[in-house]
Motif scaffolding. Sequence first.
Motif, PDB file in Angstrom:
ATOM      1  N   ARG A 262       2.655  -2.173   1.333  1.00  0.00           N
ATOM      2  CA  ARG A 262       3.076  -3.131   2.230  1.00  0.00           C
ATOM      3  C   ARG A 262       1.893  -4.327   1.983  1.00  0.00           C
ATOM      4  O   ARG A 262       2.410  -5.425   2.014  1.00  0.00           O
ATOM      5  CB  ARG A 262       2.702  -2.689   3.561  1.00  0.00           C
ATOM      6  CG  ARG A 262       2.790  -3.661   4.698  1.00  0.00           C
ATOM      7  CD  ARG A 262       2.806  -2.998   6.105  1.00  0.00           C
ATOM      8  NE  ARG A 262       4.315  -3.455   6.380  1.00  0.00           N
ATOM      9  CZ  ARG A 262       5.120  -2.914   7.220  1.00  0.00           C
ATOM     10  NH1 ARG A 262       4.802  -1.725   7.670  1.00  0.00           N
ATOM     11  NH2 ARG A 262       6.223  -3.415   7.534  1.00  0.00           N
TER      12      ARG A 262
ATOM     13  N   PRO B 169       0.663   2.003   2.729  1.00  0.00           N
ATOM     14  CA  PRO B 169      -0.122   0.668   3.057  1.00  0.00           C
ATOM     15  C   PRO B 169      -0.474  -0.208   1.851  1.00  0.00           C
ATOM     16  O   PRO B 169      -0.397  -1.493   2.033  1.00  0.00           O
ATOM     17  CB  PRO B 169      -1.579   1.205   3.607  1.00  0.00           C
ATOM     18  CG  PRO B 169      -1.035   2.690   4.009  1.00  0.00           C
ATOM     19  CD  PRO B 169      -0.140   3.105   2.992  1.00  0.00           C
ATOM     20  N   TYR B 170      -0.711   0.244   0.787  1.00  0.00           N
ATOM     21  CA  TYR B 170      -1.110  -0.594  -0.436  1.00  0.00           C
ATOM     22  C   TYR B 170       0.247  -1.273  -0.812  1.00  0.00           C
ATOM     23  O   TYR B 170       0.273  -2.429  -1.069  1.00  0.00           O
ATOM     24  CB  TYR B 170      -1.651   0.056  -1.583  1.00  0.00           C
ATOM     25  CG  TYR B 170      -2.065  -0.916  -2.578  1.00  0.00           C
ATOM     26  CD1 TYR B 170      -3.117  -1.672  -2.411  1.00  0.00           C
ATOM     27  CD2 TYR B 170      -0.959  -1.124  -3.824  1.00  0.00           C
ATOM     28  CE1 TYR B 170      -3.177  -2.633  -3.435  1.00  0.00           C
ATOM     29  CE2 TYR B 170      -1.300  -2.071  -4.581  1.00  0.00           C
ATOM     30  CZ  TYR B 170      -2.372  -3.125  -4.488  1.00  0.00           C
ATOM     31  OH  TYR B 170      -2.619  -4.066  -5.374  1.00  0.00           O
TER      32      TYR B 170
ATOM     33  N   PHE C 254      -1.459   7.168   4.010  1.00  0.00           N
ATOM     34  CA  PHE C 254      -2.420   6.424   4.071  1.00  0.00           C
ATOM     35  C   PHE C 254      -2.983   5.510   2.990  1.00  0.00           C
ATOM     36  O   PHE C 254      -3.899   4.713   3.135  1.00  0.00           O
ATOM     37  CB  PHE C 254      -3.686   7.308   4.442  1.00  0.00           C
ATOM     38  CG  PHE C 254      -3.373   7.998   5.944  1.00  0.00           C
ATOM     39  CD1 PHE C 254      -3.191   7.045   7.141  1.00  0.00           C
ATOM     40  CD2 PHE C 254      -3.078   9.152   6.232  1.00  0.00           C
ATOM     41  CE1 PHE C 254      -2.776   7.648   8.305  1.00  0.00           C
ATOM     42  CE2 PHE C 254      -2.798   9.825   7.318  1.00  0.00           C
ATOM     43  CZ  PHE C 254      -2.665   9.027   8.431  1.00  0.00           C
TER      44      PHE C 254
ATOM     45  N   LYS D 196       6.060   5.166  10.737  1.00  0.00           N
ATOM     46  CA  LYS D 196       4.672   4.622  10.794  1.00  0.00           C
ATOM     47  C   LYS D 196       3.979   6.072  11.065  1.00  0.00           C
ATOM     48  O   LYS D 196       4.536   6.699  12.125  1.00  0.00           O
ATOM     49  CB  LYS D 196       4.148   3.601  11.512  1.00  0.00           C
ATOM     50  CG  LYS D 196       4.706   2.173  11.206  1.00  0.00           C
ATOM     51  CD  LYS D 196       4.319   1.343  12.216  1.00  0.00           C
ATOM     52  CE  LYS D 196       5.057  -0.146  11.600  1.00  0.00           C
ATOM     53  NZ  LYS D 196       6.431  -0.398  11.697  1.00  0.00           N
TER      54      LYS D 196
END
Length: 108
Positions: free
Chosen positions: A18, A15-16, A11, A38
């Motif tokens: 990406r 995501p960072y 989480f 995912k």
Amino acid sequence: MELQFIYFVVFQVLPYFRFFEQSKGITEENGSFTEYPKCFRTLNIEFNECMLLEDLNIRGFIPIDRHTENPNYHHIRLFLMAVAKYHAISLAVKDQQEEKFQTLAANT
């Protein structure tokens, strides 16, 4: 592996990474790091932890039966390429956004 660590990677770190790749113009079409499932939902009740992950078979990933098959050159190459992408992104973040890298590294 502690569940908190997994949550942090799923989480926060991924995501960072990406976001960082997208900010540099790197997309799925030109080789971004997407070789992970995912995470759609988590459940964190003591002794009943659960993560609902994407079915990677839909994207063409096919697991081998580790009891009857040994990984071949192709399997190992794919694995190493994915690990290399992950490490390349982390090194790029460290080089270009050292403060953010230190924040992420401090929590892993």
